[in-house]
Scaffold this motif. Structure first.
Motif, PDB file in Angstrom:
ATOM      1  N   GLN A  11      -8.341 -11.656  -5.124  1.00  0.00           N
ATOM      2  CA  GLN A  11      -7.151 -12.479  -5.257  1.00  0.00           C
ATOM      3  C   GLN A  11      -6.049 -11.896  -4.389  1.00  0.00           C
ATOM      4  OE1 GLN A  11      -5.810 -13.732  -9.142  1.00  0.00           O
ATOM      5  NE2 GLN A  11      -7.790 -13.220 -10.076  1.00  0.00           N
ATOM      6  N   CYS A  12      -5.120 -12.759  -3.977  1.00  0.00           N
ATOM      7  CA  CYS A  12      -3.970 -12.271  -3.217  1.00  0.00           C
ATOM      8  C   CYS A  12      -2.857 -11.877  -4.178  1.00  0.00           C
ATOM      9  CB  CYS A  12      -3.483 -13.334  -2.239  1.00  0.00           C
ATOM     10  SG  CYS A  12      -2.831 -14.830  -3.033  1.00  0.00           S
ATOM     11  N   GLY A  13      -1.878 -11.165  -3.671  1.00  0.00           N
ATOM     12  CA  GLY A  13      -0.710 -10.773  -4.453  1.00  0.00           C
ATOM     13  C   GLY A  13       0.567 -11.171  -3.742  1.00  0.00           C
ATOM     14  N   ILE A  14       1.445 -11.896  -4.427  1.00  0.00           N
ATOM     15  CA  ILE A  14       2.738 -12.291  -3.868  1.00  0.00           C
ATOM     16  C   ILE A  14       3.773 -12.150  -4.987  1.00  0.00           C
ATOM     17  CG2 ILE A  14       4.087 -14.117  -2.766  1.00  0.00           C
ATOM     18  CD1 ILE A  14       1.460 -15.427  -1.935  1.00  0.00           C
ATOM     19  N   TYR A  15       4.715 -11.252  -4.804  1.00  0.00           N
ATOM     20  CA  TYR A  15       5.719 -11.058  -5.851  1.00  0.00           C
ATOM     21  C   TYR A  15       7.011 -10.509  -5.261  1.00  0.00           C
ATOM     22  CZ  TYR A  15       4.089  -6.156  -5.709  1.00  0.00           C
ATOM     23  OH  TYR A  15       3.744  -4.883  -5.314  1.00  0.00           O
ATOM     24  N   ALA A  16       8.066 -10.549  -6.073  1.00  0.00           N
ATOM     25  CA  ALA A  16       9.367 -10.009  -5.677  1.00  0.00           C
ATOM     26  C   ALA A  16       9.917  -9.178  -6.829  1.00  0.00           C
ATOM     27  CB  ALA A  16      10.337 -11.129  -5.326  1.00  0.00           C
ATOM     28  N   VAL A  17      10.480  -8.030  -6.486  1.00  0.00           N
ATOM     29  CA  VAL A  17      11.008  -7.103  -7.492  1.00  0.00           C
ATOM     30  C   VAL A  17      12.460  -6.757  -7.160  1.00  0.00           C
ATOM     31  CG1 VAL A  17      10.798  -4.822  -8.541  1.00  0.00           C
ATOM     32  CG2 VAL A  17       8.736  -6.102  -7.931  1.00  0.00           C
ATOM     33  N   LEU A  18      13.330  -6.931  -8.145  1.00  0.00           N
ATOM     34  CA  LEU A  18      14.698  -6.433  -8.045  1.00  0.00           C
ATOM     35  C   LEU A  18      14.739  -5.066  -8.702  1.00  0.00           C
ATOM     36  CD1 LEU A  18      17.751  -7.195  -7.371  1.00  0.00           C
ATOM     37  CD2 LEU A  18      17.930  -7.680  -9.830  1.00  0.00           C
ATOM     38  N   TYR A  19      15.244  -4.063  -7.962  1.00  0.00           N
ATOM     39  CA  TYR A  19      15.331  -2.740  -8.581  1.00  0.00           C
ATOM     40  C   TYR A  19      16.633  -2.050  -8.218  1.00  0.00           C
ATOM     41  CZ  TYR A  19      13.724  -0.370  -4.210  1.00  0.00           C
ATOM     42  OH  TYR A  19      13.584   0.131  -2.923  1.00  0.00           O
TER      43      TYR A  19
ATOM     44  N   MET B  94      15.992  -5.569  -3.048  1.00  0.00           N
ATOM     45  CA  MET B  94      15.019  -6.627  -3.294  1.00  0.00           C
ATOM     46  C   MET B  94      13.765  -6.341  -2.484  1.00  0.00           C
ATOM     47  SD  MET B  94      14.051  -9.388  -4.756  1.00  0.00           S
ATOM     48  CE  MET B  94      15.581  -9.947  -5.513  1.00  0.00           C
ATOM     49  N   ALA B  95      12.648  -6.247  -3.181  1.00  0.00           N
ATOM     50  CA  ALA B  95      11.360  -6.017  -2.523  1.00  0.00           C
ATOM     51  C   ALA B  95      10.513  -7.273  -2.654  1.00  0.00           C
ATOM     52  CB  ALA B  95      10.644  -4.833  -3.149  1.00  0.00           C
ATOM     53  N   ILE B  96      10.201  -7.913  -1.520  1.00  0.00           N
ATOM     54  CA  ILE B  96       9.230  -9.000  -1.472  1.00  0.00           C
ATOM     55  C   ILE B  96       7.934  -8.392  -0.955  1.00  0.00           C
ATOM     56  CG2 ILE B  96       8.611 -11.189  -0.388  1.00  0.00           C
ATOM     57  CD1 ILE B  96      11.580 -11.794  -0.123  1.00  0.00           C
ATOM     58  N   VAL B  97       6.839  -8.594  -1.672  1.00  0.00           N
ATOM     59  CA  VAL B  97       5.569  -7.963  -1.318  1.00  0.00           C
ATOM     60  C   VAL B  97       4.467  -9.018  -1.272  1.00  0.00           C
ATOM     61  CG1 VAL B  97       3.898  -6.170  -1.885  1.00  0.00           C
ATOM     62  CG2 VAL B  97       6.315  -5.841  -2.467  1.00  0.00           C
ATOM     63  N   CYS B  98       3.762  -9.083  -0.159  1.00  0.00           N
ATOM     64  CA  CYS B  98       2.622  -9.987   0.004  1.00  0.00           C
ATOM     65  C   CYS B  98       1.419  -9.173   0.462  1.00  0.00           C
ATOM     66  CB  CYS B  98       2.919 -11.073   1.034  1.00  0.00           C
ATOM     67  SG  CYS B  98       4.408 -12.044   0.700  1.00  0.00           S
ATOM     68  N   SER B  99       0.278  -9.390  -0.182  1.00  0.00           N
ATOM     69  CA  SER B  99      -0.933  -8.645   0.159  1.00  0.00           C
ATOM     70  C   SER B  99      -2.137  -9.571   0.104  1.00  0.00           C
ATOM     71  CB  SER B  99      -1.133  -7.472  -0.801  1.00  0.00           C
ATOM     72  OG  SER B  99      -2.362  -6.820  -0.553  1.00  0.00           O
ATOM     73  N   SER B 100      -3.042  -9.401   1.061  1.00  0.00           N
ATOM     74  CA  SER B 100      -4.254 -10.231   1.093  1.00  0.00           C
ATOM     75  C   SER B 100      -5.261  -9.803   0.028  1.00  0.00           C
ATOM     76  CB  SER B 100      -4.896 -10.190   2.476  1.00  0.00           C
ATOM     77  OG  SER B 100      -5.135  -8.850   2.879  1.00  0.00           O
ATOM     78  N   SER B 101      -5.040  -8.660  -0.605  1.00  0.00           N
ATOM     79  CA  SER B 101      -5.856  -8.229  -1.747  1.00  0.00           C
ATOM     80  C   SER B 101      -4.923  -7.666  -2.807  1.00  0.00           C
ATOM     81  CB  SER B 101      -6.882  -7.171  -1.337  1.00  0.00           C
ATOM     82  OG  SER B 101      -7.885  -7.734  -0.515  1.00  0.00           O
ATOM     83  N   LYS B 102      -4.893  -8.326  -3.966  1.00  0.00           N
ATOM     84  CA  LYS B 102      -3.935  -7.973  -5.010  1.00  0.00           C
ATOM     85  C   LYS B 102      -4.082  -6.528  -5.464  1.00  0.00           C
ATOM     86  CE  LYS B 102      -2.231  -9.663  -9.470  1.00  0.00           C
ATOM     87  NZ  LYS B 102      -2.396 -10.711 -10.517  1.00  0.00           N
ATOM     88  N   GLU B 103      -5.324  -6.021  -5.514  1.00  0.00           N
ATOM     89  CA  GLU B 103      -5.570  -4.650  -5.939  1.00  0.00           C
ATOM     90  C   GLU B 103      -5.714  -3.709  -4.756  1.00  0.00           C
ATOM     91  OE1 GLU B 103      -8.091  -4.208  -9.682  1.00  0.00           O
ATOM     92  OE2 GLU B 103      -8.855  -6.104  -8.850  1.00  0.00           O
ATOM     93  N   GLY B 104      -5.108  -4.077  -3.660  1.00  0.00           N
ATOM     94  CA  GLY B 104      -5.201  -3.244  -2.463  1.00  0.00           C
ATOM     95  C   GLY B 104      -4.607  -1.868  -2.648  1.00  0.00           C
ATOM     96  N   ASP B 105      -3.627  -1.740  -3.559  1.00  0.00           N
ATOM     97  CA  ASP B 105      -3.037  -0.423  -3.784  1.00  0.00           C
ATOM     98  C   ASP B 105      -4.004   0.510  -4.505  1.00  0.00           C
ATOM     99  OD1 ASP B 105      -2.976  -1.834  -6.132  1.00  0.00           O
ATOM    100  OD2 ASP B 105      -0.932  -1.277  -6.681  1.00  0.00           O
TER     101      ASP B 105
END
Length: 512
Positions: A411-419, A481-492
């Protein structure tokens, strides 16, 4: 002068205008119940001293039998310019046959001593088939001021089977300046929406759907000016003449952090600027990828056995709108003389990639520095994506025991985090691949609900930011603000499928 006439008109309409139109002619009997009596649906036009002050005002009138050759006419709940003007009633008006149609007339002497208001009222009505036209001419004197009011009503007789529903079912503005589509509050009769604070114009063209058989004024597809807090009144009239009024206006403005990937620049590996070059979306000081790491691995791939490609490629025609960013999960087991993890997902994020040679794959996660300065309260994370999962799922979480073709689905991962941008001591906080999902400084999160294969279709998303437990927005604090997009959700965790491909486009953070 116009205000005084409107005041005069309100006084006139707040009383019963006609106590009688004329005497009945008992010798004549007309088919009033069969042909004339009923409810008529139509509109009013109002003029003041020859100047139109109201037109196409939806209204129903009722004509009823008063006698064998006379009728009553009633117009209830007459509202104009926000004023309740009461009921206009013509009673016992004698009919006169005119070919295949009927006419009726009436006169009334107006004398309202309470307001020193006098005048003459003349009414004429014409009924032809299922159509009616009524003219009211009022020559009034308010003290020494003489003014003329003319009201013209035109309507069509209803059959009794018409629908009474008068609703706006949808109200859409297809304009990039509108960042929050109109919301209809049926009970309050309001339609509110929000626009980009940098909008060049507040003139929009709503596309409106209403109840079947109903009509709306102003019409759908007509441009309206919503600038300077202007409110636009929409009047919906049902088939049976039932009227519902809505007020549309801009509820507020929003800040928009947007990446459309229409502009690209060329980057190069600092150590091999002539040989290692790739495209990256602009602005380069906000958007980053791990392509520098791929360039490093390509430098060791002397025989091109890995056939590595850069994780972010320019795709001029592949975007949801224009160009898009393309992210690919690559098989890198053994690359760079064993320094690389088993898979390297394509990634795109706000922040920077701080490349340095690191042997431990888990420590390589610290190279991604997520986040850019952000000074708004985030509301929504919007965008579009298209995803194709690869077939060979690789579990490289244990570098010494890599498992391939596990049968799992990527699955892909697309999210945004405010920190929070600073800690309690005022020191800068920078989240990386080891802390972006678990840091105590995270405040709010917005992410797509599902990252499964989209079967070749683009999918829009609009996710609301939710605040983590015990967290809230504080305007006195500094944030990133961190916008993060990854072609594999568990890539980390170095888990993903080879050749999983993610396209992302039109990413937006809508803030308050």
């Amino acid at each position: 002068m116009k205000k005084s006439l409107l005041y005069l008109f309100m006084l006139v309409c707040s009383v019963t205008l006609f106590t009688g139109c004329s005497d009945d002619d008992d010798a004549v009997v007309y088919p009033i119940d069969a042909e004339i009596a009923g409810v008529y649906k139509g509109t009013l036009d109002i003029s003041l001293d020859g100047t139109t002050i109201g037109s196409d005002i939806p209204k129903n009138i009722t004509i009823s039998k008063a006698g064998d050759a006379s009728v009553n006419m009633e117009l209830k709940d007459f509202n104009f310019m926000g004023m309740d003007l009461g009921t206009i009633a013509l009673t016992d008006c004698a009919l006169e046959k005119d070919g295949n149609s009927y006419r009726f007339t009436g006169k009334q002497v107006l004398n309202v001593t309470q307001y020193n208001l006098t005048g003459d009222i003349n009414a004429q009505g014409h009924i032809s088939g299922n159509k009616v036209v009524v003219d009211l001419d009022i020559a009034a004197k308010l003290g020494d001021l003489e003014q003329a009011v003319k009201v013209v009503y035109e309507g069509t007789k209803l059959t009794g089977s018409e629908s009474s529903e008068a609703k706006i079912a949808s109200f859409i503005i297809d304009d990039e300046a509108v960042v929050e589509q109109p919301v209809i509050n049926e009970e309050a009769g309001t339609i509110v929406f929000a626009v980009n604070e940098k909008a060049a114009s507040f003139k929009f063209t709503p596309i409106i759907e209403i109840s079947e058989g109903a009509t709306i004024t102003p019409a759908s597809g007509v441009e309206q000016d919503f600038s300077n807090n202007k409110k636009v009144t929409y009047t919906v009239m049902a088939e049976d003449g039932t009227v519902k009024v809505y007020t549309a206006f801009v509820e507020g403005t929003r800040s928009v952090l947007k990446y459309s990937f229409e502009e690209w620049g060329e980057q190069a590996d600092e150590k091999n600027p002539d040989n290692m070059k790739w495209f990256s979306p602009l602005p380069l000081d906000e958007l980053a990828t791990a392509n520098n790491g791929v360039a490093y691995l390509k430098g060791f791939d002397f025989t091109n056995q890995y056939n590595l490609t850069y994780g972010t490629l320019e795709e001029k025609e592949a975007g949801y709108k224009g160009s898009a960013a393309k992210l690919i999960t690559q098989y890198t087991k053994g690359a760079g003389f064993g320094m690389a993890p088993a898979i390297t997902p394509g990634s795109l994020f706000t922040g920077k990639f701080d490349f340095r040679m690191v042997l431990d794959p888990k420590e390589q996660l610290t190279l991604t520095k997520f986040g850019i300065a952000y000074d708004k309260k985030p509301l929504y994370f919007k965008g579009a994506y298209k995803y194709e999962a690869g077939e060979n799922f690789v579990d490289g979480s244990d570098k010494e025991n890599v498992k391939e073709n596990t049968g799992e689905t990527d699955q892909c991962g697309i999210y945004a985090v405010l920190y929070e941008a600073t800690d309690k001591d005022g020191q800068e906080v920078v989240l990386d691949g080891t802390s972006i999902t678990n840091s105590e400084y995270r405040v709010a999160l917005a992410e797509i609900k599902s990252g499964v294969d989209t079967e070749g279709k683009w999918v829009e998303f609009n996710e609301e930011f939710t605040y983590l437990e015990g967290k809230s927005y504080d305007s006195s604090k500094q944030y990133k603000m961190a916008i993060v997009c990854s072609s594999s959700k568990e890539g980390d965790s170095f888990r993903g499928a080879v050749n999983s491909t993610l396209f992302v486009d039109e990413l937006e953070i809508v803030g308050e």
